[in-house]
Design a protein around this motif. Structure first.
Motif, PDB file in Angstrom:
ATOM      1  N   PHE A 160      53.940  51.417  35.951  1.00 20.80           N
ATOM      2  CA  PHE A 160      54.911  50.786  35.053  1.00 20.80           C
ATOM      3  C   PHE A 160      56.324  50.833  35.631  1.00 20.80           C
TER       4      PHE A 160
ATOM      5  N   VAL B 189      38.491  59.308  34.762  1.00 21.21           N
ATOM      6  CA  VAL B 189      37.028  59.196  34.670  1.00 21.21           C
ATOM      7  C   VAL B 189      36.620  58.208  35.761  1.00 21.21           C
ATOM      8  N   PRO B 190      35.952  58.666  36.812  1.00 23.23           N
ATOM      9  CA  PRO B 190      35.646  57.750  37.917  1.00 23.23           C
ATOM     10  C   PRO B 190      34.554  56.738  37.550  1.00 23.23           C
TER      11      PRO B 190
ATOM     12  N   GLU C 194      52.773  56.012  42.730  1.00 21.13           N
ATOM     13  CA  GLU C 194      53.657  55.688  41.607  1.00 21.13           C
ATOM     14  C   GLU C 194      52.944  55.508  40.273  1.00 21.13           C
ATOM     15  N   ASN C 195      53.747  55.680  39.207  1.00 28.92           N
ATOM     16  CA  ASN C 195      53.394  55.210  37.881  1.00 28.92           C
ATOM     17  C   ASN C 195      53.557  53.689  37.949  1.00 28.92           C
TER      18      ASN C 195
ATOM     19  N   SER D 139      48.069  61.580  29.055  1.00 26.59           N
ATOM     20  CA  SER D 139      47.950  60.181  29.497  1.00 26.59           C
ATOM     21  C   SER D 139      46.466  59.788  29.515  1.00 26.59           C
ATOM     22  N   VAL D 140      46.150  58.704  30.215  1.00 20.15           N
ATOM     23  CA  VAL D 140      44.749  58.273  30.322  1.00 20.15           C
ATOM     24  C   VAL D 140      44.006  59.269  31.217  1.00 20.15           C
TER      25      VAL D 140
ATOM     26  N   ASP E 269      43.856  48.126  41.825  1.00 22.42           N
ATOM     27  CA  ASP E 269      43.318  48.914  40.705  1.00 22.42           C
ATOM     28  C   ASP E 269      44.483  49.692  40.091  1.00 22.42           C
TER      29      ASP E 269
ATOM     30  N   TYR F 278      40.697  50.421  34.255  1.00 23.64           N
ATOM     31  CA  TYR F 278      39.864  51.168  33.313  1.00 23.64           C
ATOM     32  C   TYR F 278      40.830  52.101  32.608  1.00 23.64           C
TER      33      TYR F 278
ATOM     34  N   GLY G 275      42.413  56.378  40.147  1.00 25.93           N
ATOM     35  CA  GLY G 275      41.664  57.630  40.215  1.00 25.93           C
ATOM     36  C   GLY G 275      41.387  58.031  41.647  1.00 25.93           C
TER      37      GLY G 275
ATOM     38  N   SER H  99      37.364  55.110  43.659  1.00 29.40           N
ATOM     39  CA  SER H  99      35.967  54.660  43.591  1.00 29.40           C
ATOM     40  C   SER H  99      35.845  53.135  43.610  1.00 29.40           C
ATOM     41  N   LEU H 100      36.601  52.465  42.728  1.00 26.89           N
ATOM     42  CA  LEU H 100      36.467  51.005  42.628  1.00 26.89           C
ATOM     43  C   LEU H 100      36.913  50.317  43.918  1.00 26.89           C
TER      44      LEU H 100
ATOM     45  N   GLU I  76      47.963  55.704  41.451  1.00 23.69           N
ATOM     46  CA  GLU I  76      47.427  56.876  40.747  1.00 23.69           C
ATOM     47  C   GLU I  76      48.538  57.905  40.599  1.00 23.69           C
ATOM     48  N   GLN I  77      48.796  58.291  39.346  1.00 24.38           N
ATOM     49  CA  GLN I  77      49.920  59.199  39.115  1.00 24.38           C
ATOM     50  C   GLN I  77      49.534  60.675  39.157  1.00 24.38           C
ATOM     51  N   GLN I  78      48.257  60.997  39.081  1.00 21.69           N
ATOM     52  CA  GLN I  78      47.853  62.417  39.106  1.00 21.69           C
ATOM     53  C   GLN I  78      47.709  62.881  40.561  1.00 21.69           C
TER      54      GLN I  78
ATOM     55  N   GLY J  32      45.690  52.415  38.137  1.00 22.52           N
ATOM     56  CA  GLY J  32      45.128  53.705  37.724  1.00 22.52           C
ATOM     57  C   GLY J  32      43.814  53.875  38.462  1.00 22.52           C
TER      58      GLY J  32
HETATM   59  C1  LIG Z   1      39.803  56.188  33.485  1.00 19.00           C
HETATM   60  S1  LIG Z   1      40.543  56.550  35.040  1.00 19.00           S
HETATM   61  C2  LIG Z   1      39.901  55.217  36.019  1.00 19.00           C
HETATM   62  C3  LIG Z   1      39.926  55.480  37.509  1.00 19.00           C
HETATM   63  C4  LIG Z   1      39.451  54.308  38.368  1.00 19.00           C
HETATM   64  N1  LIG Z   1      40.099  53.079  38.012  1.00 19.00           N
HETATM   65  C5  LIG Z   1      37.962  54.155  38.257  1.00 19.00           C
HETATM   66  O1  LIG Z   1      37.545  53.254  37.489  1.00 19.00           O
HETATM   67  O2  LIG Z   1      37.234  54.899  38.934  1.00 19.00           O
HETATM   68  C6  LIG Z   1      42.237  56.061  34.724  1.00 19.00           C
HETATM   69  C7  LIG Z   1      43.233  56.584  35.750  1.00 19.00           C
HETATM   70  O3  LIG Z   1      44.469  55.891  35.582  1.00 19.00           O
HETATM   71  C8  LIG Z   1      45.519  56.780  35.893  1.00 19.00           C
HETATM   72  N2  LIG Z   1      46.732  56.247  35.247  1.00 19.00           N
HETATM   73  C9  LIG Z   1      46.925  56.056  33.925  1.00 19.00           C
HETATM   74  N3  LIG Z   1      48.146  55.534  33.691  1.00 19.00           N
HETATM   75  C10 LIG Z   1      48.740  55.399  34.919  1.00 19.00           C
HETATM   76  C11 LIG Z   1      50.020  54.918  35.347  1.00 19.00           C
HETATM   77  N4  LIG Z   1      50.920  54.470  34.471  1.00 19.00           N
HETATM   78  N5  LIG Z   1      50.293  54.910  36.680  1.00 19.00           N
HETATM   79  C12 LIG Z   1      49.379  55.375  37.582  1.00 19.00           C
HETATM   80  N6  LIG Z   1      48.145  55.842  37.224  1.00 19.00           N
HETATM   81  C13 LIG Z   1      47.835  55.853  35.917  1.00 19.00           C
HETATM   82  C14 LIG Z   1      45.054  58.104  35.324  1.00 19.00           C
HETATM   83  O4  LIG Z   1      45.736  59.172  35.956  1.00 19.00           O
HETATM   84  C15 LIG Z   1      43.548  58.057  35.628  1.00 19.00           C
HETATM   85  O5  LIG Z   1      43.238  58.710  36.828  1.00 19.00           O
END
Ligand SMILES: C[S@@+](CC[C@H](N)C(=O)[O-])C[C@H]1O[C@@H](n2cnc3c(N)ncnc32)[C@H](O)[C@@H]1O
Length: 185
Positions: free
Chosen positions: A119, A40-41, A116-117, A36-37, A64, A133, A68, A71-72, A89-91, A66
């Motif tokens: 979507f 990156v904080p 949750e995811n 997946s994505v 926000d 992001y 992470g 941070s934002l 945040e799904q992770q 996703g």
């Molecule tokens: C590039 S990081 C950005 C983190 C944060 N927005 C920041 O700017 O510090 C993208 C994050 O989105 C999460 N992510 C991606 N698709 C997602 C989804 N469908 N549901 C929840 N989290 C998701 C990823 O696990 C990842 O931690």
């Protein structure tokens, strides 16, 4: 002597569990980044610029997609006085880290990190600024859902990656020479 030996054994056992935990976290983050994505904080210096671009006001609500490690959201609430921050945040390990950061910053009452995811859930109702992001494909999939969930005029800010058809209001470079985008629904 036997007390020292037992203490050493207990210490080694705890240390082993700790190492196992760190290893599991790393494997989980690397695996999720492949499928997946990746996480990156966003450094607060860039977050600050994004929310300035969005003209975030105190008492506004930020989501926000996703988030992470939060941070934002932390930047939005701590530095701009946003009323609330909601993140998805799904992770697992990244989410735990986010919850810990929010707790240590004393912002648990204002920032909520959901597991949750995004979507698969109904979006929060009252939102003034959407932040993301994510990869372009993910943002393209998110775009129609944002249009459906939020009124016209809602601001959307994105780091690096674009949304295909949202109205672009402004773009700026950050100190890493990446693009930051401000859109309106
Ligand atoms: C590039 S990081 C950005 C983190 C944060 N927005 C920041 O700017 O510090 C993208 C994050 O989105 C999460 N992510 C991606 N698709 C997602 C989804 N469908 N549901 C929840 N989290 C998701 C990823 O696990 C990842 O931690």
């Amino acid at each position: 002597m036997s007390f020292l030996f037992s203490a050493l054994l207990v210490f080694l056992l705890i240390f082993q569990f700790f190492l196992l935990f760190i290893l599991l976290a790393i494997v989980s983050i690397v695996f999720s980044s492949i499928v997946s994505v990746p996480w990156v904080p966003t450094h607060s210096r860039i977050g600050r610029q994004m929310f300035k671009l969005a003209d975030l006001q105190p008492e506004e609500i930020v989501v926000d997609f996703g988030c992470g490690d939060g941070s934002l959201l932390i930047t939005a609430v701590k530095e701009f006085g946003a009323k609330r921050g909601i993140g998805y945040e799904q992770q697992l390990f990244v989410r735990w880290l986010g919850k810990l950061r929010v707790h240590l910053a004393g912002l648990s009452g204002k920032i909520e990190i959901r597991k949750e995811n995004f979507f698969k859930v109904e979006f929060p109702k009252e939102v003034h600024v959407v932040a993301s992001y994510l990869f372009p494909k993910t943002q393209a999939d998110l775009e129609p859902l944002l249009r459906k969930a939020y009124p016209k005029g809602t601001r959307v800010i994105s780091r690096t990656f674009t949304y295909p058809t949202l109205e672009l209001i402004k773009t700026e470079k950050n100190y890493k020479n990446e693009n930051l985008y401000l859109y309106r629904l």
